[in-house]
Design an enzyme around this catalytic site. Structure first.
Site, PDB file in Angstrom:
ATOM      1  N   ARG A   1     -33.266  22.059   2.037  1.00 21.69           N
ATOM      2  CA  ARG A   1     -32.198  22.866   2.646  1.00 21.69           C
ATOM      3  C   ARG A   1     -31.918  24.064   1.749  1.00 21.69           C
ATOM      4  O   ARG A   1     -31.497  23.901   0.609  1.00 21.69           O
ATOM      5  CB  ARG A   1     -30.926  22.017   2.824  1.00 21.69           C
ATOM      6  CG  ARG A   1     -29.818  22.777   3.530  1.00 21.69           C
ATOM      7  CD  ARG A   1     -28.702  21.870   3.985  1.00 21.69           C
ATOM      8  NE  ARG A   1     -27.946  21.326   2.873  1.00 21.69           N
ATOM      9  CZ  ARG A   1     -26.949  20.444   3.012  1.00 21.69           C
ATOM     10  NH1 ARG A   1     -26.625  20.000   4.218  1.00 21.69           N
ATOM     11  NH2 ARG A   1     -26.296  19.995   1.965  1.00 21.69           N
TER      12      ARG A   1
ATOM     13  N   SER B   1     -28.693  17.051  14.353  1.00 22.18           N
ATOM     14  CA  SER B   1     -27.370  16.595  13.928  1.00 22.18           C
ATOM     15  C   SER B   1     -26.481  16.372  15.146  1.00 22.18           C
ATOM     16  O   SER B   1     -26.454  17.206  16.060  1.00 22.18           O
ATOM     17  CB  SER B   1     -26.712  17.644  13.027  1.00 22.18           C
ATOM     18  OG  SER B   1     -27.448  17.809  11.838  1.00 22.18           O
TER      19      SER B   1
ATOM     20  N   LYS C   1     -20.568  19.945   2.470  1.00 21.58           N
ATOM     21  CA  LYS C   1     -20.624  20.827   3.655  1.00 21.58           C
ATOM     22  C   LYS C   1     -19.184  21.091   4.095  1.00 21.58           C
ATOM     23  O   LYS C   1     -18.517  20.219   4.627  1.00 21.58           O
ATOM     24  CB  LYS C   1     -21.422  20.132   4.762  1.00 21.58           C
ATOM     25  CG  LYS C   1     -21.948  21.071   5.831  1.00 21.58           C
ATOM     26  CD  LYS C   1     -23.000  20.385   6.688  1.00 21.58           C
ATOM     27  CE  LYS C   1     -23.643  21.343   7.684  1.00 21.58           C
ATOM     28  NZ  LYS C   1     -22.768  21.749   8.760  1.00 21.58           N
TER      29      LYS C   1
END
Length: 214
Positions: free
Chosen positions: A42, A111, A140
């Site tokens: 990521r 997701s 996050k």
């Protein structure tokens, strides 16, 4: 390589926050030595050329350990580096479009936070779902919390594997027992650890206990 359920057990998601004096490559190798079953790269701040170079290097490393390599969000990078798969969020490219671009052989993760999203993702071609945040998380900032009953409902509503993500660590992982998840996706619990390799070994044992692996 669609051995998808097995790769959910201990799914590591990279983050540069805790690099200290190491490279991401070095940290990923420690996680691989510790037994992680999937690596998701990521990157939110690198330009495309840097991202692609790093993706090629870490993909090659993952191949050495026979561990699937997933790219977060960026379908073009996933295709260019011949990654094993790509993972997209609800606000990214549509699942249908992503599947169209990557073809049938590449793994597609999506997701989800609701049963409706989960059912739709499966219908649109997802191979697995990432569901969370199942605990509060600082990793996050815009993460939506998903309670454990909803997590269980999602698992029971689809036929594809589900990995739980968000705020999971050694202290709370066993609270997910009975939700029917196939494993856990971890960021800080792995990459913020002082000894990544031994931490992964311990987390893998806990994940196996959590899903009553045999």
């Amino acid at each position: 390589m669609k051995n998808v359920k097995e790769m959910m057990l201990l799914y590591a998601v990279t983050d540069r926050t805790w690099l200290k004096d190491e490279t991401l490559y070095q940290q990923v190798e420690k996680a691989l030595k510790g037994g992680v079953t999937c690596i998701q790269l990521r990157e939110k701040r690198q330009d495309e050329s840097e991202f692609l170079k790093e993706a090629h290097e870490i993909h090659e490393l993952c191949q050495t350990y026979s561990v699937p390599f997933i790219i977060n969000d960026n379908v073009n990078i996933a295709i260019a580096c011949q990654a094993d798969g790509v993972h997209i969020g609800q606000d990214d490219m549509s699942c249908q479009k992503a599947r169209q671009l990557i073809g049938d052989d590449m793994i597609l993760g999506v997701s989800c936070q609701t049963v409706e999203q989960a059912i739709q993702a499966q219908k649109d071609g997802a191979d697995y779902l990432g569901v969370g945040a199942v605990f509060p998380t600082d990793t996050k900032s815009d993460a939506i919390e998903v309670n454990h009953q909803t997590l269980k409902d999602i698992c029971q509503s689809v036929d594809i594997p589900v990995v739980a993500i968000g705020g999971i660590n050694k202290q709370n992982i066993l609270e997910l027992k009975g939700t029917d998840v196939d494993g856990v996706a971890l960021v800080s619990a792995i990459f913020a650890a002082n000894d990544i390799q031994s931490e992964c070994q311990e987390l893998k044992q806990l994940s196996m206990e959590m899903i009553q692996y045999d």
